[in-house]
Every structure is written in C-alpha cells, then in structure tokens.
Design an enzyme around this catalytic site. Structure first.
Site, PDB file in Angstrom:
ATOM      1  N   GLY A 295       5.793   9.966   2.970  1.00  0.00           N
ATOM      2  CA  GLY A 295       6.378   9.006   4.211  1.00  0.00           C
ATOM      3  C   GLY A 295       7.653   8.662   3.717  1.00  0.00           C
ATOM      4  O   GLY A 295       8.099   8.893   2.748  1.00  0.00           O
TER       5      GLY A 295
ATOM      6  N   GLY B 269      10.986   5.989   4.573  1.00  0.00           N
ATOM      7  CA  GLY B 269      11.366   4.582   4.930  1.00  0.00           C
ATOM      8  C   GLY B 269      12.965   4.364   4.928  1.00  0.00           C
ATOM      9  O   GLY B 269      13.692   5.373   4.478  1.00  0.00           O
ATOM     10  N   GLY B 270      13.429   3.296   5.230  1.00  0.00           N
ATOM     11  CA  GLY B 270      15.089   3.252   5.274  1.00  0.00           C
ATOM     12  C   GLY B 270      15.425   3.111   4.037  1.00  0.00           C
ATOM     13  O   GLY B 270      16.824   3.446   3.792  1.00  0.00           O
ATOM     14  N   MET B 271      14.814   3.001   2.522  1.00  0.00           N
ATOM     15  CA  MET B 271      15.201   2.810   1.421  1.00  0.00           C
ATOM     16  C   MET B 271      14.660   3.892   0.427  1.00  0.00           C
ATOM     17  O   MET B 271      15.234   3.966  -0.556  1.00  0.00           O
ATOM     18  CB  MET B 271      15.089   1.568   1.024  1.00  0.00           C
ATOM     19  CG  MET B 271      15.568   0.412   1.444  1.00  0.00           C
ATOM     20  SD  MET B 271      17.335   0.390   1.683  1.00  0.00           S
ATOM     21  CE  MET B 271      17.724   0.219  -0.088  1.00  0.00           C
TER      22      MET B 271
ATOM     23  N   GLU C 281      11.694   7.588  -0.179  1.00  0.00           N
ATOM     24  CA  GLU C 281      10.805   8.449   0.124  1.00  0.00           C
ATOM     25  C   GLU C 281       9.465   8.095  -0.469  1.00  0.00           C
ATOM     26  O   GLU C 281       9.558   7.695  -1.921  1.00  0.00           O
ATOM     27  CB  GLU C 281      11.127   9.868   0.017  1.00  0.00           C
ATOM     28  CG  GLU C 281      12.544  10.237   0.986  1.00  0.00           C
ATOM     29  CD  GLU C 281      12.934  11.488   0.728  1.00  0.00           C
ATOM     30  OE1 GLU C 281      13.476  12.188   1.869  1.00  0.00           O
ATOM     31  OE2 GLU C 281      12.649  12.202  -0.336  1.00  0.00           O
TER      32      GLU C 281
ATOM     33  N   ASP D 116       4.577  -9.460   0.660  1.00  0.00           N
ATOM     34  CA  ASP D 116       4.745  -8.782   1.903  1.00  0.00           C
ATOM     35  C   ASP D 116       3.494  -8.187   2.274  1.00  0.00           C
ATOM     36  O   ASP D 116       3.213  -6.947   2.589  1.00  0.00           O
ATOM     37  CB  ASP D 116       5.815  -7.602   1.603  1.00  0.00           C
ATOM     38  CG  ASP D 116       6.355  -6.974   3.066  1.00  0.00           C
ATOM     39  OD1 ASP D 116       6.294  -7.687   3.966  1.00  0.00           O
ATOM     40  OD2 ASP D 116       6.621  -5.946   2.931  1.00  0.00           O
TER      41      ASP D 116
END
Length: 770
Positions: free
Chosen positions: A18, A20-22, A24, A141
């Site tokens: 996967g 994401g913006g920040m 892997e 979260d």
C-alpha cells in the site's frame, strides 16, 4: 524504496502492499529469521520541506514506534522492530492475512455486516482497547481501515500511528503548534474536532462510529460536505441505528448510541465498561436518546484547520473528495492500495486498503490531454505494444506469493520450482531484464541454495549478477546483493578462497558507495569474517568479527540482533580455535541477552541455546549438553513444530551426545529418525540430511556393523560427488570414511588404494590454492 532492497541489512522488501501520502507499506522477508513481515517506510516529505515539521514528524515516528513496540495483545498488531535506514524511517510489523473492515464492507457491496459479526468485532476491539488504554495509549485515529479481521477470525487494531502515552507531557492533540490535526472526519470525536483534551473516551466515540457503519452500512453522519460532517459530530444527535436497520438487537443500538454521546463523561468510562455492556446485553449508565436533528450553534466556531477540508473517504469510498495529504497523520492515514497489478487476497499489513504488486500509483501517469476543438492532422505513429494482460500479471503475482509462502515454511524445493516457472513467464511477458523478472530469478536462486543445490544456485546467482550489472550498474545495491549471494554459494561449495575474493570485492564497492558503517557494508564484513574462519584463518576471523560486532553495537546498539549475530561469530571462531570455554561463556551471554530483549521463545534465543549446548558437548560435558538439548527440543517442538529443521538440528545434537556417552543404540535410533524426517522435509541431497546419514554410519561402526556403515558412507559420497563435485573436501572426507570401513572389514588393499587417491587429490588442491 525499491523492490528487493535490503533495509538495515536484514529486511528484504518484496512487494508493495500500500501507499499513502507519507510513505509505503511493503511485504518483506526478515533474512535473519526467515519470516514474512510488513515494513512501513516514511518516505521523503515531498512538499513538506519545513525543517521544524520534519523534526516533529521524525519525533512522532520514534514515539509511535516505541509505544507500538511495547504493546503485546492478540488484538493489536505486533511491532517487531523500528529504525532509520538511508534517511528513511521504517517500522517492522507482523504481516496479517485478512481484510480490514473498510474492505469487508466493500466486499459486502455496501450492505452492513451480519449482526453476530458486528457483536464479535465489537467485543474483540473492546478487549484490545481495554488493554491499550491500561498502558496509557490512546489510538486517536480508529476507523474501519485500521481494524483488520484476519482469516482465522481474530480482530486486530492496527496503526497506532498517532497514539501517544497519556502521561507524555507537552504533547497535545496537535503535538506542536503547527496546526496539524489528527484523525479522520467521519470518525472523529467532538472533543477531537474542537482541539480539546483527548483520552480513551475519544477512542470509544470513534469505535461507536465504526460499529454504527458496519451495523448499518453507513457512518453516523453520512454527508458529503466536510463542514456538515464536523458539525454533525459536534452538535447533532445521531439517528438510532435501529431506524436504519430494524433487526439490530436493542442492546446493541443502546451501546452504539452510548458510545456516540457528545460529552465524554456520558460515554462508557473505559473499554472494560463497554465490554461488560456488550456481554450483559443491558443498558448501563445514563440513557441516550435521539431527539432529532439540532441546529448548529452559530456561536461556536470550528478550529481554523477545518477550512478548506473535504470529507475524505468513508469506509465504502463512494467517490467523495479525499482529504489533502496530512503531515500529522504520518503513518496513520488512509493507506490506499496501488493499482491492481496483483491478485486479490494478499496478506495485509496494518491497514492497507487492498492488495498491491509491483508498480506505481495510477496518478503517476500523466493526465490524458483534452482533444483540440478542431482536430489537426498528425503523422502516423507505429502502434504501441499492447500492455500485458492484467489477469496474467495478477496470476503471476499470486504464484510469486505462493513461492514466498513455501519458502517461509522451509519448503525450498517447491519454492524454487514455483519461482523458476514465474521467472520464465515474466521473462516472456515483461522481458528478461524487467525488475519483476529479475526479482523472480533472485528468489529462484535463493531457494536453490537453501534447498542444498549449491552448484545450481551459484550458476543462477552468477547469471543474475551479470544481468543486474548490465541493467543497473556494477555498484547498484541489487547487483551487489546478487554477488554477495554468489559468494555465499561458493562457500557452501567449499570454494572458500573464491568466496573470500568476491566478498572482498563487494565489500570494497559497498564502502565506496555507502560507507564503512552502513548495515549492508557491515553484513558483508560479517560474511567475510565467516569465510576467513572457513579458510582456517581463525585469528583473522575472530578479529574481524570483533570489529564488526563493535561497529554494529555503535551503529545499531549493543542488543541489536545483528550485533548479537556478530558476537556469535566471535564465539564460533573461538570454538574453532579450541577455546571452547570462552565460546561457551559468550554464547551464554548472547542467549541471556536475546531472552531479555526478544523473549525466551524467539528463534534467535533458541539458536544461542543450541550453540551453548554444542559448546558443552565439545568440552566433554555431554551430560549437561544432553539435558540442554532435551529442553531445547521441547521448546522448539512447542514453538516451531516437531519437524521444523531447527528442531531436527537439536535432535541431531542430542544423538551425537548420546554417542559420546557410549549409548550407541540410542544414538543410532535417534540418527535414523532425524535422517528420515530431514529426507522428507529437505530432500535426500540436502547437506543436513547427509550429515544425519553420516551420524547413522558412525553409530553403525561403533556397534561393529561395518558392512552397513560402508553402504551408508558410499551413499553419502556418491551424493556429495554429484552435488559438490568429486574433489570437494566433504566428498573426500566421505571417501576417507569408506576407506576406514574397508580397513575394518579386512579389505586392506582396497582401503589403501582409496586412501592414496584421496591424498593425491588433497595435495593437488593444496598446491592449486583452492
């Protein structure tokens, strides 16, 4: 990051799960322990170049890692390790087989989950939160994407990425004054939205949002406008779940509404209270009613960070605008799967949205330009080759994963066959020099070597190293990794002088490229120390291993697994020099340290205990060794299984010491059992199988059954000659054993001829420097 890259000299990245913006998430192999793990990597910060923010993110990462690594509960994803490699922060976790709740809802086509599943998920998450909250850890979260239901039904909370210790002084909801908010709007508590104090009851509110969604098919405030979602959480009583789904039990409806109370004090105080409510099936505490929609309080203002915010994807992802990249979310944000170049059903890490395999995200491709209003004539271009069919790529990815799974089980022969077939198909489909093709070729050679087929592995690694040098360059890390495996294969073939040369060349290249203290450099130096020992240069081996251990202690820490491996190599060199007391003392120290740091049942701890038992046997303390081997066999059988190669290794040691105590009938029975099990698991030509067969022959000789011993020795010699070559030292040793049997059988002429032939070959090898 790149596929097949080695992190800290230990974790080899295999497949991108996967992104994401920040950062892997990668499926990786722990080379030290031979197990599959998930590795999260925090990528360079892209547009977030502010140094103060970078420091905040790095500090949060370290805090996250320390907190997460301290958690130990079946309902929390296990964190094995963390650190920094080449400026990239990484977190190593268990690799989960299953689906997160977001994917479960998608698979269910938007319909809610069965009631019994909702209740089971609620109970398991409540138990996990009760544990983490007792440790002072708040998740902050919690959302469907961060809760995974594994294939055996276990529910695990993942990604304690923005968790903090409750007593961490000076850290508020935003950690610093940067204005960075934490959480996902569809699942944020009112106090979190307002930027107020957050405790375990905020997690319970988020859990209420998750349960509401999996029970009804939609989150409590299913709105496309971010402002409306935030205001709904803050001011609007949720619609009771039973109004959306009448068949829900009344007590579940009450539990969910209790969790969604606006004021923290109106919710269950902690997750233990929630678990009691779930188990009791009755309402506890003040009732919560639905009074209909309330108008927003125009006097209350939402925090400034909500300006310009879009709703973000709820679990079903119905096309709403995504949240902007959130530097505060770091590793806790939504981890979207990469494009479907792989198959469904790959193992998931903490919270990826789905399977992924080799390749960048869809937005890496340039946008399709709009057509001009009036088309213009364009020169004819040759037709582009059709892309490989996605179905075939997916099937190959699935077979690649199957090969890796087989390797993880120690079924190296099957793994090698699988990877070889995948490599051939990838070469035809993608080209012989495509990274996926080369990766499959590497796995093929790696499996061949572990299956005892060293000569084939050497040829495969040599060809692969040449291909990588041609495509990537001679000093590329992947090229050097293949060359290092070439050296390892040479060592397994007894060609230690050549192995030493290759290791020295790779080491020089690594020092030039990444420096003397880089973990990959230190790993190569460690291997060089091992080779020096096999060349008989024991003092050089001990000194080099000591230097590597000191460097690893300085770079990685004195208790790091790699540091302890180098200390074991020091002990090995001491033992080979006849300094078994020193070796025993060092092995015991390593075993105690590993037990303290890794746990008594950790494979590394068990390996150090094995070396301790071996040292006791070499010191003539066979009774003590026997006792330790028996304990070790029991622990290995419990932890790894009775037929695991390391369990059989301990049983082999037990048989050797039975023989040293003169109990040759027992030793023969043990050796035959181990030999049979190794032959079934590893194959008849595997080095471990041949070692056990030799122990059978030794026991037969001591029982004066020389004719049977001769047959066993001849089988061993023939196999070694075929696999290792007729002049290999192990093959010659087997011929020496044959000659001894012939001598004891009264066949002196044959024995003398065989002794002379072995001596000639050894002299010739010595003069050739091999």
């Amino acid at each position: 990051m790149g596929e097949n890259r080695l992190i800290q000299g230990r974790y080899r990245l295999l497949d991108l799960i996967g992104r994401g913006g920040m950062g892997e998430v990668w499926r990786a192999r722990d080379e030290s322990l031979g197990r599959q793990v998930a590795v999260k990597c925090l990528e360079p910060l892209g547009p977030y170049r502010d140094p103060s923010l970078t420091r905040v993110l790095r500090e949060r990462f370290r805090r996250e890692a320390r907190v997460a690594a301290a958690l130990s509960h079946r309902g929390v994803t296990v964190v094995h390790d963390f650190g920094e490699s080449d400026g990239v922060l990484y977190l190593v976790m268990e690799l989960l087989e299953g689906r997160d709740l977001s994917r479960l809802l998608q698979d269910n086509k938007g319909h809610p989950l069965p009631v019994d599943e909702v209740l089971d998920i609620a109970a398991q998450v409540a138990a996990a939160l009760a544990y983490t909250h007792r440790q002072g850890v708040v998740h902050r979260d919690l959302k469907p994407a961060n809760i995974v239901r594994t294939t055996d039904g276990t529910v695990k909370i993942c990604d304690f990425g923005i968790a903090r210790l409750g007593h961490d002084i000076g850290f508020t909801t935003r950690l610093t004054g940067t204005g960075v908010a934490l959480g996902t709007p569809h699942y944020m508590s009112p106090e979190q939205i307002a930027g107020g104090e957050v405790d375990q009851r905020s997690d319970l509110y988020s859990l209420g949002c998750v349960l509401y969604e999996i029970a009804t098919g939609a989150p409590p405030f299913d709105l496309e406008d971010a402002w409306a979602v935030l205001v709904g959480h803050r001011d609007t009583p949720p619609r009771p779940p039973r109004e959306r789904r009448p068949e829900l039990p009344g007590h579940l409806d009450e539990v969910i509404l209790g969790l969604l109370a606006k004021q923290p004090e109106q919710r269950p105080y902690d997750a233990r209270e929630l678990a009691r409510r779930l188990q009791g099936g009755h309402r506890a505490g003040a009732p919560v009613t639905a009074e209909g929609p309330a108008l927003p309080d125009t006097g209350a203002r939402l925090p400034t960070w909500t300006r310009g915010m879009t709703t973000g994807h709820k679990a079903l992802g119905t096309g709403l605008g995504a949240l902007p990249a959130d530097p505060g979310a770091m590793l806790s944000g939504q981890w979207a799967a990469t494009p479907p170049r792989g198959s469904e059903g790959h193992p998931q890490a903490a919270a990826p949205q789905g399977p992924a395999r080799h390749g960048g995200p869809a937005d890496e491709r340039p946008p399709t330009p709009a057509l001009p209003a009036q088309p213009t004539a364009l020169p004819a271009l040759p037709a582009a080759p059709a892309p490989p069919p996605a179905e075939r790529l997916a099937a190959l990815a699935a077979r690649h994963h199957e090969g890796v799974r087989l390797a993880g089980l120690g079924r190296w022969a099957e793994a090698g066959d699988t990877h070889r077939a995948v490599a051939a198909e990838r070469a035809a489909l993608l080209g012989p020099d495509h990274p996926d093709t080369l990766a499959s070729r590497y796995e093929t050679a790696f499996a061949l070597l572990r299956a005892g087929r060293a000569a084939e592995a050497l040829a495969a690694h040599t060809e692969l190293a040449q291909a990588r040098a041609r495509v990537l360059g001679a000093d590329h890390p992947d090229t050097l990794a293949a060359r290092q495996e070439t050296a390892y294969a040479l060592g397994r073939l007894g060609r230690h002088f050549e192995a030493h040369q290759v290791y020295a060349e790779v080491l020089a290249a690594r020092v030039r490229a990444i420096g003397p203290d880089h973990p990959d450099t230190l790993r190569c130096r460690h291997n060089l120390a091992c080779t020096l020992g096999r060349l008989g240069r024991l003092e050089d081996a001990r000194r080099t291993a000591l230097e590597v251990a000191a460097a690893r202690a300085r770079v990685l820490g004195p208790d790091h697994p790699d540091t302890l491996v180098s200390r074991c190599e020091v002990a090995y060199a001491q033992g080979q020099s006849g300094r078994w007391e020193e070796a025993l003392h060092l092995y015991r120290e390593v075993a105690e340290t590993r037990a303290r740091v890794l746990g008594g049942d950790h494979p590394d701890t068990l390996a150090a205990r094995y070396e301790t038992a071996l040292s006791l046997g070499r010191l003539g303390r066979s009774a003590d060794a026997l006792r330790l081997y028996r304990e070790l066999i029991g622990d290995r059988s419990r932890v790894q299984g009775p037929t695991h190669p390391e369990t059989l290794r301990a049983r082999h040691g037990l048989g050797v010491n039975l023989g040293r105590l003169g109990r040759w009938a027992d030793a023969l029975a043990e050796a035959r059992d181990v030999c049979l099990l190794r032959e079934q698991a590893l194959g008849p030509a595997h080095p471990d199988t041949l070692v056990s067969r030799r122990e059978v022959a030794v026991a037969l000789g001591w029982l004066d059954r020389w004719a049977e011993a001769l047959m066993e020795y001849r089988r061993i010699t023939a196999t070694r000659a075929q696999i290792l070559g007729p002049d290999h030292p192990d093959t010659l040793a087997g011929q020496g054993d044959e000659a001894h049997c012939l001598e004891r059988l009264g066949r002196g002429t044959e024995a003398g001829e065989l002794y002379r032939r072995v001596a000639v070959v050894r002299r010739r090898s010595a003069s050739d420097g091999t």
